[in-house]
Write an enzyme that holds these catalytic residues in place. Sequence first.
Site, PDB file in Angstrom:
ATOM      1  N   ARG A  25       0.797  -1.160   0.008  1.00 53.85           N
ATOM      2  CA  ARG A  25       0.141   0.037  -0.079  1.00 53.85           C
ATOM      3  C   ARG A  25       0.767   1.269  -0.107  1.00 53.85           C
ATOM      4  O   ARG A  25       0.645   2.319  -0.729  1.00 53.85           O
ATOM      5  CB  ARG A  25      -1.005   0.101   1.386  1.00 53.85           C
ATOM      6  CG  ARG A  25      -1.968   1.245   1.222  1.00 53.85           C
ATOM      7  CD  ARG A  25      -2.949   1.235   1.993  1.00 53.85           C
ATOM      8  NE  ARG A  25      -3.741   2.346   1.661  1.00 53.85           N
ATOM      9  CZ  ARG A  25      -4.627   2.534   0.840  1.00 53.85           C
ATOM     10  NH1 ARG A  25      -5.171   1.580  -0.068  1.00 53.85           N
ATOM     11  NH2 ARG A  25      -5.446   3.589   0.726  1.00 53.85           N
ATOM     12  N   ASP A  66      -3.075  -4.097   4.288  1.00 55.25           N
ATOM     13  CA  ASP A  66      -4.057  -4.659   5.086  1.00 55.25           C
ATOM     14  C   ASP A  66      -5.510  -4.973   4.587  1.00 55.25           C
ATOM     15  O   ASP A  66      -6.005  -4.000   3.977  1.00 55.25           O
ATOM     16  CB  ASP A  66      -3.986  -4.106   6.610  1.00 55.25           C
ATOM     17  CG  ASP A  66      -2.592  -4.256   7.312  1.00 55.25           C
ATOM     18  OD1 ASP A  66      -2.167  -5.277   7.012  1.00 55.25           O
ATOM     19  OD2 ASP A  66      -2.439  -3.461   7.906  1.00 55.25           O
ATOM     20  N   ASP A  97      -4.155   2.372  14.703  1.00 52.45           N
ATOM     21  CA  ASP A  97      -3.296   1.275  14.823  1.00 52.45           C
ATOM     22  C   ASP A  97      -3.183   0.582  16.047  1.00 52.45           C
ATOM     23  O   ASP A  97      -2.620  -0.602  16.046  1.00 52.45           O
ATOM     24  CB  ASP A  97      -1.824   1.737  14.277  1.00 52.45           C
ATOM     25  CG  ASP A  97      -1.916   1.874  12.615  1.00 52.45           C
ATOM     26  OD1 ASP A  97      -2.900   1.182  12.068  1.00 52.45           O
ATOM     27  OD2 ASP A  97      -0.811   2.606  12.077  1.00 52.45           O
TER      28      ASP A  97
END
Length: 438
Positions: A97, A121, A321
């Site tokens: 990404r 992810d 996160d």
Amino acid sequence: MEVFKIEGGVRLKGEVIPQGAKNEALQILCAVLLTPEKITINNIPDIIDINKLIKLLGNLGVKIEKLGHGSYTFQSDEVNVEYLETEAFKKEGGSLRGSIMIVGPLLARFGKGYIPKPGGDKIGRRRLDTHFEGFINLGAKFRYNREDHFYGVEAPEGLVGADMLLDEASVTGTANIVMAAVLAKGKTTVYNAACEPYLQQLCKMLNSMGANITGVGSNLLTIEGVEKLGGCVHRILPDMIEIGSWIGLAAMTRSEITIKDVSWENLGVIPSVFRKLGITLEKRGDDIFIPEHKDGYEVKTDIDGSILTIADAPWPGFTPDLLSIILVVATQAKGDVLIHQKMFESRLFFVDKLIDMGAKIMLCDPHRAVVIGHDFKSTLKATTMSSPDIRAGISLLIAALSAKGTSTIQNIEQIDRGYERIDERLRAIGAKIVREKQ
């Protein structure tokens, strides 16, 4: 394929040094494309996602020299822009990404940038509109090949500064736009800009290369375009997400751990959120000391006595996160916690694995979960599980280290994407963890 075998229930003790910040490194490495001069970067984490990006830069023609552990020089004086249109690049760029952030520097310097739909992810929809709307505002033309999922922006006559209000405070979007704007003609203002420490680091690095960016650390950035940028030396901050992971690990395993050189001034609300769970953190110089929580930790309720809610938000709010870590740590707290994951819709879908281990969690919807803490009166049970993404993976690893019995974690490449030699570093403080071929 490799797996981790973890014997849980072991108390750990010692010092850990956090790795360099993954999310900063992804931005900083892309910025080397903005100049033909040599750039030296220190404290680069040795993890899968970063190594993939370094390899991609090499394939683009960037000259790379490894000086030592975590230290490299990069020189982008012979970039092969044609590589962007090869099948090899489509495959390579699509697996990471962070590769989206090469587009801004390439567009600014060479007048064009292409990228396949990036991977990463599987945590829900992660839109790219902010990036490309920013490039279009700077005068680029956008094209998208639906069959190949291939994005492109072109500005053969160069970019021109503009005023823009971002539709979301995207960190990677802001970074991409800033890297494009530093070489644009005239002035650019970016309102609703992300202002995370890692983005501040990018702006400081660009300024040291000769850029003219003001408002760094705020949500309004002003960029006066310059004709060219030069080389510099830059050091990456310690990874705040890894620091939070070590805090959670210490609490769940009731271990005494010191986290060295954490850059306290860049941790924001992270220490206070863990303290809301009842976890004791001591500031010792620039270190964090977490004592052994022999009697557990008790959740602090809100002032009116209502259940504690921990939610994510753009900086300076709590980083999404670390919500997976907070959720796991809450399973052994004394008290109840509502976890509200606002920014991604699929990041809580690993809780079924924790429920299998004996955790008391009610998943209300894709964004909210209520955790009823055990207060260590019953331990989690060992099991076999698979890591769905980086942060869920490390959360499951923490759960396994606190559980009774031997757990197996599959798909550990997801953990390796974000955590450097995690098994070796855990063994150094007493953990019983081995990496095996499946």
